[in-house]
Design a protein around this motif. Sequence first.
Motif, PDB file in Angstrom:
ATOM      1  N   ALA A 164     -18.888   0.068  -9.628  1.00  0.00           N
ATOM      2  CA  ALA A 164     -18.393   1.425  -9.383  1.00  0.00           C
ATOM      3  C   ALA A 164     -17.861   2.067 -10.655  1.00  0.00           C
ATOM      4  O   ALA A 164     -18.162   3.225 -10.952  1.00  0.00           O
ATOM      5  CB  ALA A 164     -17.303   1.389  -8.310  1.00  0.00           C
ATOM      6  N   ALA A 189     -18.064  -5.441  -7.127  1.00  0.00           N
ATOM      7  CA  ALA A 189     -18.108  -4.086  -6.581  1.00  0.00           C
ATOM      8  C   ALA A 189     -17.352  -3.100  -7.461  1.00  0.00           C
ATOM      9  O   ALA A 189     -17.839  -1.992  -7.735  1.00  0.00           O
ATOM     10  CB  ALA A 189     -17.517  -4.085  -5.167  1.00  0.00           C
ATOM     11  N   ASP A 247     -20.448  -1.988   0.150  1.00  0.00           N
ATOM     12  CA  ASP A 247     -21.720  -1.465  -0.351  1.00  0.00           C
ATOM     13  C   ASP A 247     -22.102  -2.048  -1.709  1.00  0.00           C
ATOM     14  O   ASP A 247     -23.278  -2.320  -1.956  1.00  0.00           O
ATOM     15  CB  ASP A 247     -21.662   0.063  -0.458  1.00  0.00           C
ATOM     16  N   LEU A 248     -21.133  -2.194  -2.597  1.00  0.00           N
ATOM     17  CA  LEU A 248     -21.437  -2.646  -3.958  1.00  0.00           C
ATOM     18  C   LEU A 248     -21.152  -4.121  -4.197  1.00  0.00           C
ATOM     19  O   LEU A 248     -21.637  -4.689  -5.169  1.00  0.00           O
ATOM     20  CB  LEU A 248     -20.655  -1.799  -4.976  1.00  0.00           C
ATOM     21  N   GLU A 265     -12.370   4.320   1.977  1.00  0.00           N
ATOM     22  CA  GLU A 265     -13.334   4.436   0.880  1.00  0.00           C
ATOM     23  C   GLU A 265     -13.376   3.159   0.052  1.00  0.00           C
ATOM     24  O   GLU A 265     -14.442   2.755  -0.431  1.00  0.00           O
ATOM     25  CB  GLU A 265     -12.977   5.633  -0.009  1.00  0.00           C
ATOM     26  N   ASP A 289     -15.482   0.709   1.976  1.00  0.00           N
ATOM     27  CA  ASP A 289     -16.903   1.024   1.819  1.00  0.00           C
ATOM     28  C   ASP A 289     -17.425   0.564   0.461  1.00  0.00           C
ATOM     29  O   ASP A 289     -18.534   0.028   0.351  1.00  0.00           O
ATOM     30  CB  ASP A 289     -17.127   2.536   1.960  1.00  0.00           C
ATOM     31  N   LEU A 290     -16.637   0.789  -0.569  1.00  0.00           N
ATOM     32  CA  LEU A 290     -17.040   0.396  -1.924  1.00  0.00           C
ATOM     33  C   LEU A 290     -17.248  -1.119  -2.002  1.00  0.00           C
ATOM     34  O   LEU A 290     -18.255  -1.599  -2.534  1.00  0.00           O
ATOM     35  CB  LEU A 290     -15.980   0.860  -2.925  1.00  0.00           C
TER      36      LEU A 290
END
Length: 281
Positions: A210, A206, A153-154, A146, A149-150
């Motif tokens: 988040a 990122a 993606d960010l 996770e 992914d963070l």
Amino acid sequence: MSGGGGHLPVMLAEVLDTLAPRDGGAYLDGTFGGGGYAGAILGAARCTLFAIDRDPDAIARGAALAARFPGRLHLLEGRFGDMLSLLADQGVAALDGVVLDLGVSSFQLDEPGRGFSFRFNGPLDMRMAKAGKSAQDIVNTLPESELADLLFDLGEERHARRIARAIVAARREEPVATTGRLAEIVRAAAPRDPSGIDGATRSFQALRIAVNDELGEVERGLQAAARLLAPGGRLVAVAFHSLEDRIVKRFMARSAGRGAGASRHDPAALGRRRDDPAAAA
């Protein structure tokens, strides 16, 4: 990044020209920051301005500007995505213009104790509102997959898996509690960026996004602003990076009745993948 007293708001002339404040109008600065846009708007016309910021420090700084424009500047602590309810509490149902300067403010970046920047060593915090889950919480608790992914993606970080693996290994020895230690872990895990930017830049971006749900806030804020604008009202959004840029452009295209074509900045549209096999090794 916006502000005053040495923290200059970005594209001030362009923002004022597009917003075109007029005497008697009602406007919203949804990201007050240091008050750079707010002061310029109030100086350009005999208007009323509501200003929102989730950062209590920004609201406190705004007291001096409110004193310069008595009865015309109204400071509201909260998220600009909640502007409908915040303004309803003030009896406001329509506006002539809304300004959103998206992202982190230079005041937040320049204060080591807020933990936004890798330029200084400080607590790994990054909370704009000084409440809720911090970057330290995320870095030390999120499962490796996770976390990767963070970062991808960010942060659009193509070495996300390698960096996440290094963070998880480091936190097994000792929790990652400072910006300095996190920056060292990230820089050591990923190859030097050929563009010359600091290797920690994308990972810090990122985590900040988040922690503060910045992209969700942009979506909510744009939708709320459109509902508040009176006929002929204007919405001005200043976006810094491609993730914000994509959301703003698609929203403007939909609002103008045009198709929401892919932005040239969209990593998915460009066919970019998370770490290639060599980078992930």
